[in-house]
Design a protein around this motif. Structure first.
Motif, PDB file in Angstrom:
ATOM      1  N   CYS A  44      -0.473  -3.407  -5.758  1.00  0.00           N
ATOM      2  CA  CYS A  44      -0.674  -2.907  -7.114  1.00  0.00           C
ATOM      3  C   CYS A  44      -0.956  -4.132  -7.977  1.00  0.00           C
ATOM      4  O   CYS A  44      -0.033  -4.760  -8.510  1.00  0.00           O
ATOM      5  CB  CYS A  44       0.562  -2.170  -7.611  1.00  0.00           C
ATOM      6  SG  CYS A  44       0.831  -0.568  -6.860  1.00  0.00           S
ATOM      7  N   SER A  81      -3.762   0.702  -9.545  1.00  0.00           N
ATOM      8  CA  SER A  81      -3.473   1.647  -8.474  1.00  0.00           C
ATOM      9  C   SER A  81      -3.255   0.906  -7.166  1.00  0.00           C
ATOM     10  O   SER A  81      -3.864  -0.140  -6.930  1.00  0.00           O
ATOM     11  CB  SER A  81      -4.636   2.636  -8.321  1.00  0.00           C
ATOM     12  OG  SER A  81      -4.847   3.343  -9.522  1.00  0.00           O
ATOM     13  N   PRO A  82      -2.400   1.445  -6.271  1.00  0.00           N
ATOM     14  CA  PRO A  82      -2.177   0.783  -4.985  1.00  0.00           C
ATOM     15  C   PRO A  82      -3.430   0.796  -4.117  1.00  0.00           C
ATOM     16  O   PRO A  82      -4.152   1.790  -4.068  1.00  0.00           O
ATOM     17  CB  PRO A  82      -1.061   1.625  -4.348  1.00  0.00           C
ATOM     18  CG  PRO A  82      -0.469   2.430  -5.452  1.00  0.00           C
ATOM     19  CD  PRO A  82      -1.558   2.640  -6.438  1.00  0.00           C
ATOM     20  N   HIS A  83      -3.681  -0.323  -3.441  1.00  0.00           N
ATOM     21  CA  HIS A  83      -4.771  -0.384  -2.462  1.00  0.00           C
ATOM     22  C   HIS A  83      -4.364  -1.342  -1.353  1.00  0.00           C
ATOM     23  O   HIS A  83      -3.462  -2.166  -1.508  1.00  0.00           O
ATOM     24  CB  HIS A  83      -6.097  -0.789  -3.101  1.00  0.00           C
ATOM     25  CG  HIS A  83      -6.040  -1.991  -3.987  1.00  0.00           C
ATOM     26  ND1 HIS A  83      -5.489  -1.977  -5.256  1.00  0.00           N
ATOM     27  CD2 HIS A  83      -6.479  -3.262  -3.807  1.00  0.00           C
ATOM     28  CE1 HIS A  83      -5.593  -3.174  -5.813  1.00  0.00           C
ATOM     29  NE2 HIS A  83      -6.170  -3.975  -4.956  1.00  0.00           N
ATOM     30  N   GLY A  84      -5.012  -1.208  -0.210  1.00  0.00           N
ATOM     31  CA  GLY A  84      -4.609  -1.934   0.981  1.00  0.00           C
ATOM     32  C   GLY A  84      -4.867  -3.427   0.891  1.00  0.00           C
ATOM     33  O   GLY A  84      -5.755  -3.886   0.157  1.00  0.00           O
ATOM     34  N   ASP A 143       2.128  -3.769   2.812  1.00  0.00           N
ATOM     35  CA  ASP A 143       0.690  -4.077   2.765  1.00  0.00           C
ATOM     36  C   ASP A 143      -0.093  -3.199   1.807  1.00  0.00           C
ATOM     37  O   ASP A 143      -1.227  -2.808   2.071  1.00  0.00           O
ATOM     38  CB  ASP A 143       0.076  -4.006   4.168  1.00  0.00           C
ATOM     39  CG  ASP A 143       0.561  -5.138   5.048  1.00  0.00           C
ATOM     40  OD1 ASP A 143       0.998  -6.157   4.516  1.00  0.00           O
ATOM     41  OD2 ASP A 143       0.493  -4.995   6.287  1.00  0.00           O
ATOM     42  N   ARG A 144       0.510  -2.926   0.650  1.00  0.00           N
ATOM     43  CA  ARG A 144      -0.206  -2.227  -0.418  1.00  0.00           C
ATOM     44  C   ARG A 144      -0.053  -3.042  -1.698  1.00  0.00           C
ATOM     45  O   ARG A 144       1.051  -3.438  -2.071  1.00  0.00           O
ATOM     46  CB  ARG A 144       0.315  -0.804  -0.610  1.00  0.00           C
ATOM     47  CG  ARG A 144       0.009   0.085   0.588  1.00  0.00           C
ATOM     48  CD  ARG A 144       0.454   1.522   0.359  1.00  0.00           C
ATOM     49  NE  ARG A 144      -0.255   2.165  -0.731  1.00  0.00           N
ATOM     50  CZ  ARG A 144      -1.502   2.640  -0.648  1.00  0.00           C
ATOM     51  NH1 ARG A 144      -2.183   2.520   0.486  1.00  0.00           N
ATOM     52  NH2 ARG A 144      -2.061   3.232  -1.672  1.00  0.00           N
ATOM     53  N   ASP A 199       5.886  -2.197  -2.388  1.00  0.00           N
ATOM     54  CA  ASP A 199       4.551  -1.856  -1.896  1.00  0.00           C
ATOM     55  C   ASP A 199       3.936  -3.036  -1.163  1.00  0.00           C
ATOM     56  O   ASP A 199       3.292  -2.870  -0.122  1.00  0.00           O
ATOM     57  CB  ASP A 199       3.648  -1.432  -3.059  1.00  0.00           C
ATOM     58  CG  ASP A 199       3.851   0.021  -3.458  1.00  0.00           C
ATOM     59  OD1 ASP A 199       4.451   0.773  -2.673  1.00  0.00           O
ATOM     60  OD2 ASP A 199       3.411   0.401  -4.558  1.00  0.00           O
TER      61      ASP A 199
END
Length: 381
Positions: A258, A6-9, A255-256, A251
């Motif tokens: 995966c 999942s995408p996260h910062g 700045d995301r 992404d």
């Protein structure tokens, strides 16, 4: 299809080392291809537009050379054969990246021995920093044509971690051909679960990594985890992601992530200062005047030749020396840009006089502030 992770910062960053493996540049073993390189180049260009810096560690020379020399058997993996293929393929690797950018692309060939030797370490770091200052994209690879021990499993993964520490990168990015770290090899275990955050690399984390991956490259997940461990010890987090996916790269541009984030062991500055504080010296000492003491302690300045009073001992460029005040108290330690003989010749003089006095210059500082640690309690505030 959505990525498994999942995408996260991302952590904030200004300078990154990006490692791209052969599996992304020489897909299916058919020589270099723009299939995935284009998306990676678009990410690099977006980073440049945002005012960020990238040092690229690029594999692919051996695969490129093999594709250019059709007479070379596909099964030839001897050291001499691989070195010859690397020599043929290096220019193709640089040409591949240059075609994507208006800015200059610079080839930098290193061996691990270059980075173990402190003098060559300083020279390599100065060159890379100058290239970044000139707006170039450094493309780093191992000097496979002369290396003996380095053409082995995981060479460029580990080289990328070393280069990240070399250039004081904020983050190490490793582009691979799977989505990140899993609890088991997702290609052979359907129940493998994605791992998105690794606070500490433990034996359990190492056990999750499999062996060598593609037949094109030399590294697998195990070497990427090993490289992440080296970067973490230098205070640098590592991001592991799928460089074959355009959506993952888009992404990343905003700045995301995966993929998998390996966290650092404390701050980058802390790791470097800890090493300087505790690494063994050779007894060399640089005596400085009161003005230099105040500048080093109060202003976080570099040590300039004008502040040097005397030099004790015999040490070379790249060695760690103690910096002492007029009473002989050790107030700081640092990596020297010049050897003892050279420092004696420029002691008390202006930085601009260094080249005239020595006939050459390694820079205006005797010890740069990034290579210096002030010993707490040694100097009154």
């Amino acid at each position: 299809m959505r990525p498994a992770h999942s995408p996260h910062g991302l952590p904030p960053w200004r300078r990154a080392v990006l490692k791209v493996g052969s599996s992304l540049l020489a897909a299916d073993g058919a020589g270099l291809s723009t299939r995935y390189a284009l998306g990676i180049a678009e990410f690099i260009a977006a980073a440049h537009r945002a005012g960020r810096e990238i040092v690229l560690v690029s594999s692919g020379a051996v695969a490129a050379g093999r594709a250019l020399v059709r007479s070379q058997p596909e099964t030839a993996h001897g050291l001499a054969a691989r070195q010859a293929l690397a020599a043929i393929g290096q220019t193709s690797v640089v040409a591949l990246w240059q075609r994507f950018f208006d800015r200059p692309v610079a080839q930098v060939l290193l061996t691990h021995d270059d980075l173990r030797n402190r003098r060559r370490y300083l020279n390599a770091r100065a060159t890379l920093r100058e290239l970044l200052g000139l707006g170039a994209l450094p493309v780093v690879n191992e000097n496979d044509t002369v290396a003996v021990d380095e053409l082995k499993l995981g060479d460029n993964d580990n080289l990328a971690a070393i280069v990240a520490a070399l250039v004081d990168a904020d983050v190490l990015m490793i582009a691979t051909d799977i989505d990140g770290l899993f609890t088991a090899n997702p290609r052979t275990h359907s129940d493998a679960v994605p791992v998105e955050d690794v606070p500490v690399i433990t034996p359990a984390v190492i056990a999750m990594a499999g062996g060598a991956g593609s037949t094109v490259g030399t590294g697998g997940m195990a070497t990427k985890v090993e490289a992440a461990g080296k970067a973490a010890a230098a205070g640098i987090p590592t991001l592991l992601f799928n460089g074959t996916r355009a959506d993952v790269l888009r992404d990343l541009s905003v700045d995301r992530l995966c993929g998998t984030r390996f966290r650092a062991e404390g701050g980058r500055l802390h790791a470097r200062k800890y090493w300087l504080r505790h690494t063994p010296g050779n007894g060399g000492r640089i005596c400085v005047d009161a003005g230099a003491v105040r500048a080093l302690h109060g202003a976080g300045a570099s040590l300039l030749p004008s502040g040097v009073v005397a030099v004790d001992g015999d040490f070379a460029r790249g060695d760690v020396a103690d910096i002492v005040d007029a009473e002989g108290r050790t107030i700081a330690r640092g990596l020297c840009q010049y050897g003892a003989v050279e420092i004696r010749r420029v002691a008390g003089r202006k930085s601009r006089e260094i080249e005239a006095l020595l006939g050459y210059s390694y820079g205006e500082t005797i010890v740069h502030r990034d290579d210096l640690v002030v010993l707490e309690g040694a100097v009154s505030a």
